[in-house]
Design a protein around this motif. Sequence first.
Motif, PDB file in Angstrom:
ATOM      1  N   ASP A 234      18.732  90.295 112.663  1.00  0.00           N
ATOM      2  CA  ASP A 234      17.887  91.018 113.694  1.00  0.00           C
ATOM      3  C   ASP A 234      16.998  89.292 113.896  1.00  0.00           C
ATOM      4  N   ASP A 235      17.572  88.103 113.859  1.00  0.00           N
ATOM      5  CA  ASP A 235      16.594  87.178 114.408  1.00  0.00           C
ATOM      6  C   ASP A 235      15.646  87.030 115.142  1.00  0.00           C
TER       7      ASP A 235
ATOM      8  N   ARG B 292       9.315  98.427 107.559  1.00  0.00           N
ATOM      9  CA  ARG B 292       7.899  98.789 108.690  1.00  0.00           C
ATOM     10  C   ARG B 292       9.284  99.294 109.768  1.00  0.00           C
ATOM     11  N   ALA B 293      10.024  99.189 110.332  1.00  0.00           N
ATOM     12  CA  ALA B 293      10.669  99.410 111.183  1.00  0.00           C
ATOM     13  C   ALA B 293      11.469 100.947 111.104  1.00  0.00           C
TER      14      ALA B 293
ATOM     15  N   SER C  13      18.330  91.137 107.521  1.00  0.00           N
ATOM     16  CA  SER C  13      16.582  91.655 107.022  1.00  0.00           C
ATOM     17  C   SER C  13      15.369  91.303 106.067  1.00  0.00           C
TER      18      SER C  13
ATOM     19  N   ARG D  44      13.507  95.508 117.634  1.00  0.00           N
ATOM     20  CA  ARG D  44      14.254  95.978 115.977  1.00  0.00           C
ATOM     21  C   ARG D  44      13.842  96.595 115.508  1.00  0.00           C
TER      22      ARG D  44
ATOM     23  N   VAL E 194      12.389  91.640 118.018  1.00  0.00           N
ATOM     24  CA  VAL E 194      11.016  91.705 117.859  1.00  0.00           C
ATOM     25  C   VAL E 194      10.652  92.897 118.185  1.00  0.00           C
TER      26      VAL E 194
ATOM     27  N   THR F   2      10.622  93.609 106.524  1.00  0.00           N
ATOM     28  CA  THR F   2      10.716  94.087 108.498  1.00  0.00           C
ATOM     29  C   THR F   2      11.594  95.238 108.524  1.00  0.00           C
TER      30      THR F   2
END
Length: 255
Positions: free
Chosen positions: A3-4, A44-45, A37, A11, A7, A41
């Motif tokens: 998932d670079d 949070r998602a 990832s 994401r 955003v 990160t």
Amino acid sequence: MSDDRLVGSDRVLAVLTELAKYPEGVTLDEMARVMSSPKPTIHRALASLCRAGLAGRDGRGHYLLGDEFLRMAFAHHEARPDHLRVQPILDRLANRFGETSHYAVLDGADIVYRAKVDPTVGAMRLTSTVGGRNSAHATAVGKLLLSLQLPDEQAVRAWVAEHPLRKITARTAGTAQELHAQLETVRERGFSVDDQENEPGVNCLAVPVFLSSPNEPSGAVSISALSYRTPLSALIEELPVIRSIVAGHVDETAL
């Protein structure tokens, strides 16, 4: 899946999509590894999804789709007019032939199953699911709907240029020329077949369904059968019965 480039909300949606692949739940570590990832990160998602009720955690601490997501998905599915209208057709076909019946629509290079009925008898059933996808060029429903969308070889070649054909089995069309020939046959016959092109040992026959317009099909209905139990030739012989079941129900709901 990396998932670079993802955003914010993109994401979160990518995590939601991946989460749907784990009906038994998945750990944070596993999700971070699959998504390539960092754990913070992904955490949070997942936290955002949990706050919205779209994800949750079980007693083992595994993440899975939340009750609110399931409620919305099932409520939306049950409210679809095409789903409600086509269900009796699928019931009659499955009961009549003792095989699985589907209703599907075309979405780009794929078909999407909107409804499915398994036979009431028979231990072996198909793995297709409502909302699941298969390649259009390898399925009876897909080829039937493509035959209307791609009227000539030039259109087929342009479509294949955007959607390269994958040989799913040895019988799957692998070139634009092969697919064009198959679609021409579908137009001539008014029905489509899948002779173990999407899955070995499974054949299928599909006919169009006109739920909202007398001229343009809303989708296609198919009977998918285990080839040793119901050969493709047997389905083709029963085509008049299949068509009468489909047309008869549509006429009834129009009254």
